[in-house]
Design an enzyme around this catalytic site. Sequence first.
Site, PDB file in Angstrom:
ATOM      1  N   LYS A 100       9.157  18.586  -7.280  1.00  5.72           N
ATOM      2  CA  LYS A 100       8.820  19.035  -5.941  1.00  5.72           C
ATOM      3  C   LYS A 100       8.315  20.474  -6.034  1.00  5.72           C
ATOM      4  O   LYS A 100       9.079  21.412  -6.258  1.00  5.72           O
ATOM      5  CB  LYS A 100      10.032  18.925  -5.019  1.00  5.72           C
ATOM      6  CG  LYS A 100      10.425  17.482  -4.757  1.00  5.72           C
ATOM      7  CD  LYS A 100       9.269  16.695  -4.143  1.00  5.72           C
ATOM      8  CE  LYS A 100       9.567  15.229  -3.996  1.00  5.72           C
ATOM      9  NZ  LYS A 100       8.442  14.468  -3.426  1.00  5.72           N
ATOM     10  N   LYS A 155       4.310   3.843   0.290  1.00  2.00           N
ATOM     11  CA  LYS A 155       5.596   3.913   0.978  1.00  2.00           C
ATOM     12  C   LYS A 155       5.644   2.818   2.048  1.00  2.00           C
ATOM     13  O   LYS A 155       4.800   2.772   2.946  1.00  2.00           O
ATOM     14  CB  LYS A 155       5.798   5.282   1.612  1.00  2.00           C
ATOM     15  CG  LYS A 155       6.059   6.400   0.604  1.00  2.00           C
ATOM     16  CD  LYS A 155       6.324   7.710   1.316  1.00  2.00           C
ATOM     17  CE  LYS A 155       6.946   8.737   0.374  1.00  2.00           C
ATOM     18  NZ  LYS A 155       5.996   9.230  -0.638  1.00  2.00           N
TER      19      LYS A 155
END
Length: 367
Positions: free
Chosen positions: A165, A265
């Site tokens: 991240k 997703k």
Amino acid sequence: MKITAITAWQVDLPLKEGRYSWSNGNFVDVFDTTIVGIETDEGITGFAECCPLGSAYLPAYALGVRSGLQEIGPKLLGMDPTDLNGINRHMDAVLRGHNYIKAPIDIACWDILGKLTGLPVYKLLGGAAQDKVALYRAISQQSPEEMATKIAGYRAEGYTKFQLKVGGNADEDIARIKACREILSPSDILVADANTGWTRAEAARVVAAVADVDVYIEQPCPTYEECLSIRRRTSRPFVLDEVIDNVGSLVKGLAEDAMDVINLKISKVGGLTKARLMRDLAVASGIPMTIEDTWGGDITTAAIAHLARSTPEEFCFSATDFNSYVTTRLADGAPQRQNGFMTAPDTPGLGVTPLPDALGQPALHIK
């Protein structure tokens, strides 16, 4: 068969690491997930789960799931849950947009169809294309040293694919990428996921600085056009996520050679029906996918596992075992990580049975 009732439960999912942090200072300590049950007049109940990544990631938020179900739920009573295309067309007609609200309805209907036919969902999605699915581990944003240490720990647990991240300060992100790559083996996969956090200027700096590093660049900027600009400036393999949210955006990305990999997703695109369509289009176009969701527990992990298991290995870049990130068990029968892999259950439907004590009292009941 007809839908007779729709029930939703709200459950908190604390994180084993205590906090999950990503671009621009965003973080979540406890996830708010919604479990959905669809009852039928034949005694079969299907289950699903939807868990947005807070309210600052996509145009989605936890309370919105339950508010949206209250809006569309009454309009689904009496419909045939096994008529999956019909259910999806009707949801799109009675509620414009808000795909994440429709996703658990669609997934629960797949669970019903599997239970009715006696087949696991992966069979209904095309059959087993692989026996086990390789997982990636998301590494929450911290200092370069802390992130490298976490990668070393998870690598010892069997993971070989890691998603950093980034999307913060460009200099720090360059250091994060280099520190984490240094401790990995050449065969390990490293993805630097900015989650839309860089400006175009920052992204240009980062990709230039890591030009000789074996790393994938994921969703550097907020818009498709900005990402495409960065894509044209780097030879690093390129992943798009947030901006690939429907068939149209996928077709556009394919036509303009905007990416090498996509993140698919399930809740972002509206459920398994639409995810399967996008999956098959990506496979036909030679584009690998990370198959995942925004977040969730046992039931979300099961849905991911079924879609991933029915996807050819060469096009399944990775998948996510979200239930290993959280402390709360939601269901029996959910996939469990084994040495960096998981698989979908062979039992009918999603193969999971929600735990009543974990769900508690319903947040809403529509009948």
